[in-house]
Scaffold this motif. Structure first.
Motif, short mmCIF file in Angstrom:
data_model
loop_
_atom_site.label_atom_id
_atom_site.label_comp_id
_atom_site.label_asym_id
_atom_site.label_seq_id
_atom_site.Cartn_x
_atom_site.Cartn_y
_atom_site.Cartn_z
N HIS A 255 3.38 13.61 -31.60
CA HIS A 255 1.88 14.50 -31.40
C HIS A 255 0.83 14.14 -31.60
N PRO A 256 -0.04 15.61 -30.78
CA PRO A 256 -0.96 15.70 -30.57
C PRO A 256 -2.53 14.64 -31.13
N LEU A 257 -1.92 14.28 -31.99
CA LEU A 257 -3.01 13.33 -32.77
C LEU A 257 -2.64 11.92 -32.99
N SER A 258 -1.67 11.89 -32.18
CA SER A 258 -0.63 10.16 -32.19
C SER A 258 -1.90 9.44 -31.93
N ARG A 259 -2.79 10.10 -30.60
CA ARG A 259 -3.71 8.34 -29.60
C ARG A 259 -4.71 8.69 -31.15
N PHE A 260 -5.40 8.94 -32.47
CA PHE A 260 -5.66 8.19 -33.38
C PHE A 260 -5.45 7.93 -34.33
N PRO A 261 -6.39 6.99 -34.68
CA PRO A 261 -5.56 5.18 -35.14
C PRO A 261 -6.19 6.08 -37.54
N GLY A 262 -4.81 5.07 -38.29
CA GLY A 262 -5.34 6.00 -39.19
C GLY A 262 -4.31 5.28 -39.85
N PRO A 263 -4.29 5.03 -41.49
CA PRO A 263 -3.28 4.35 -42.28
C PRO A 263 -1.97 5.46 -41.61
N PRO A 264 -1.19 4.16 -41.38
CA PRO A 264 1.23 4.78 -41.14
C PRO A 264 1.73 5.82 -42.33
N PHE A 265 0.52 5.98 -43.35
CA PHE A 265 0.90 6.34 -44.35
C PHE A 265 0.40 8.07 -44.24
N ALA A 266 -0.65 7.52 -43.46
CA ALA A 266 -1.08 9.13 -44.06
C ALA A 266 -0.63 10.06 -42.82
N ALA A 267 -0.84 9.68 -41.47
CA ALA A 267 0.07 10.16 -40.51
C ALA A 267 1.30 10.88 -40.83
N LEU A 268 2.01 10.35 -41.74
CA LEU A 268 3.06 10.48 -41.65
C LEU A 268 3.50 11.83 -43.30
N THR A 269 2.54 11.76 -43.91
CA THR A 269 2.74 12.35 -44.90
C THR A 269 1.20 12.88 -46.04
N ARG A 270 1.16 14.07 -45.90
CA ARG A 270 -0.07 14.19 -46.59
C ARG A 270 -0.67 13.74 -48.64
N LEU A 271 0.86 13.18 -48.97
CA LEU A 271 1.10 12.51 -49.72
C LEU A 271 0.21 11.75 -50.48
N TYR A 272 0.35 10.86 -48.74
CA TYR A 272 -1.27 9.92 -48.99
C TYR A 272 -2.78 10.36 -49.92
N ARG A 273 -2.86 11.61 -49.12
CA ARG A 273 -4.24 11.88 -50.13
C ARG A 273 -4.10 11.89 -51.90
N ALA A 274 -2.76 12.59 -51.86
CA ALA A 274 -2.11 12.59 -53.45
C ALA A 274 -2.38 11.39 -54.21
N TYR A 275 -1.80 10.10 -53.58
CA TYR A 275 -1.56 9.15 -53.84
C TYR A 275 -3.26 8.28 -54.55
N VAL A 276 -4.31 8.57 -53.20
CA VAL A 276 -5.67 7.83 -53.85
C VAL A 276 -5.79 9.28 -54.45
N ASP A 277 -6.19 10.11 -54.73
CA ASP A 277 -6.69 11.34 -55.77
C ASP A 277 -6.38 10.90 -57.42
N CYS A 278 -4.58 10.43 -57.30
CA CYS A 278 -4.59 10.64 -58.39
C CYS A 278 -4.04 9.44 -58.38
N SER A 279 -4.46 8.18 -58.15
CA SER A 279 -5.33 6.75 -58.63
C SER A 279 -5.99 6.72 -59.33
N PRO A 280 -6.31 6.06 -60.42
CA PRO A 280 -7.68 6.26 -61.22
C PRO A 280 -8.27 5.02 -61.01
N THR A 281 -7.87 4.41 -60.29
CA THR A 281 -9.19 3.22 -59.72
C THR A 281 -9.30 3.52 -58.28
N ARG A 282 -9.35 4.91 -57.97
CA ARG A 282 -9.58 5.51 -56.31
C ARG A 282 -10.16 6.33 -56.18
N SER A 283 -11.05 6.97 -54.90
CA SER A 283 -11.62 7.41 -54.68
C SER A 283 -11.51 7.97 -53.34
#
Length: 495
Positions: A24-52
């Protein structure tokens, strides 16, 4: 057959993983592996009552550096310089659809994805929101501030919820100026106006449902019965929406009814002018409704929150409180005399510094504002970024950057004074930057000056013991405050 299907699925998943992390063109940029695989990473963070999400980004940048891959095709930047490279007048980059079309305001100056659509609408509305236009209606803004001060006097025997009170004031301003239909929220008992309670209820609901685009269907356009099932408080929001829809239907059916409104500076007067559109096509009733909705939320929430945020820090620091009071007393020595205008209050250096510091400390629009890099690509912070990449930056990270703002978590108005203070102005990003910056920023400045000026001149204020010791919030696009609200005793001064 099932064996072939299973083999196909496994092969696809393996290819997806390999492509994501190696090709992928962005494969050289670091970040959480789950975030690179799916946009559900953001959904997981947003829907958690203890995270922001904004606070999670803080942790990600501390771990991965200035540029973090936050989605399969998304990057978030931390460097202050990167903010100005993404959001500036030269860049006419499109907004990213999944966020901006989750509000139910697709056909508004806020929701239009392309520069061309947004510019056409903002060129029309800017007549009503220019500094000159706001100066012309500042007596209306001041009248509503005076109404707020009157209710403070009437309720001086008990602590007042300042978050609700200030938001009631800004709600009355935006509904009267834009729609000629004030909801008179400042006179609601305990400032618990139904629309304010509805907005509070809708903020956490939005962040939980936006990833499935439920917000538009379940909140913004749902029937009253369904809204009460989702949250009883949202009924107040639906009542106002119904009123606006009825008003718009009447005006678009019979434009002569514009003459029956109490003033001729509403957004309808501007948006329905045939000469305002080069193609000669006025917006539909649906577009008018979505524009009114965008202005309602944008105008009522962020400025009221800034007033509360600033008041919290002022009341928590006797030195700042006394210095502000003294400057206002010198500029307005006799309360019965004519009150200072917005233009006169702007000339008070310490009041101006207090307002700027309030804007810096307030989260405002807390979330990053995503843009799409054009096909030709871009260079951000000396780094080539492929075309089509979603890029974003949250002003929160600039406002709390210690290289620009020393002791960034402290409320220090003095940092904005003198020549050194003027060099910081380019880093005050509360209204964003570029062609998609906040349409109502001049109105917000007028409200901040007039409200801070009147309230801190006319009242001796004591923070109530029930108030929080620290302002904590979650990123729900707008902030959702955690814990008790700021409450204060408002005692009218006698001179």
């Amino acid at each position: 057959m099932w064996e072939y299907i299973s083999l196909f699925v496994l092969t696809y998943l393996l290819y997806h993983v390999l492509y994501t992390f190696y090709w992928h063109p962005l494969s050289r940029f670091p970040g959480p592996p789950f975030a690179a695989l799916t946009r559900l990473y953001r959904a997981y963070v947003d829907c958690s009552p203890t995270r922001s999400f904004v606070h999670t980004l803080d942790q990600l940048h501390a771990r991965y550096g200035d540029i973090v891959r936050t989605g399969p095709n998304e990057l978030h930047f931390h460097s202050p310089a990167a903010y100005l490279e993404i959001y500036n007048l030269k860049n006419r980059w499109d907004k990213e659809q999944s966020l901006y079309h989750s509000f139910g305001e697709d056909r508004s100056s806020f929701g239009f994805l392309t520069y061309r659509e947004s510019k056409e609408r903002k060129d029309v509305l800017s007549r009503r929101f220019s500094k000159k236009a706001v100066q012309d209606v500042q007596t209306t803004v001041e009248r509503i501030v005076l109404d707020l001060c009157q209710t403070f006097e009437e309720n001086s025997s008990s602590p007042i919820d300042l978050l609700y009170a200030f938001r009631c004031m800004t709600l009355d301003v935006i509904t009267y100026l834009c729609f000629a239909n004030s909801v008179d929220a400042v006179h609601a008992p305990n400032y618990e106006a139904p629309i304010i309670l509805a907005m509070d209820a809708s903020i956490p609901i939005f962040v939980r449902f936006k990833h499935a685009s439920f917000y538009k269907n379940m909140i913004m356009n749902c029937p009253p019965g369904l809204s009460k099932i989702i949250s009883p408080a949202t009924a107040g929001l639906v009542d106002l929406q119904t009123l606006l829809k009825h008003q718009i239907q009447e005006i678009t059916t019979d434009p002569s009814k514009l003459e029956n409104l109490p003033h001729n500076t509403t957004i309808y007067h501007e948006l329905l002018r045939p000469e305002a559109y080069k193609a000669g096509t006025a917006p539909s009733s649906g577009s008018l409704y979505e524009e009114s909705q965008a202005l309602l939320f944008g105008g009522a929430d962020t400025t009221g929150m800034t007033l509360m945020h600033g008041s919290f820090y002022i009341l928590s620091s006797p030195g700042i409180y006394n210095r502000l009071k003294q400057e206002l007393l010198s500029a307005w020595p006799i309360l019965d005399d004519r009150s200072p205008s917005w233009e006169e209050l702007e000339k008070l250096p310490y009041l101006t510094a207090v307002i700027k510091e309030s804007l810096r400390m307030s989260p405002g629009v807390a979330s990053p504002l995503p843009r799409i890099v054009p096909e030709s690509g871009a260079v951000i912070e000396h780094t080539p970024i492929p075309g089509g990449t979603i890029v974003a930056h949250a002003s929160h990270f600039v406002h709390r950057n210690p290289d620009i703002f020393a002791n960034p978590d402290e409320f220090i108005p003095d940092r904005w004074l003198g020549e050194q203070g003027r060099t910081l102005d380019k880093w005050l990003l509360s209204f964003s930057r570029g062609p998609r910056s906040c349409l109502g920023q001049h109105l917000a400045w007028a409200e901040l000056y007039l409200c801070f000026g009147h309230v801190f001149r006319k009242f001796d204020i004591e923070i109530d013991a029930s108030s929080p010791k620290k302002l904590e919030w979650r990123d729900c696009f707008l902030p959702e405050y955690i814990g008790p609200h700021l409450r204060a005793k408002m005692m009218p001064v006698s001179r």
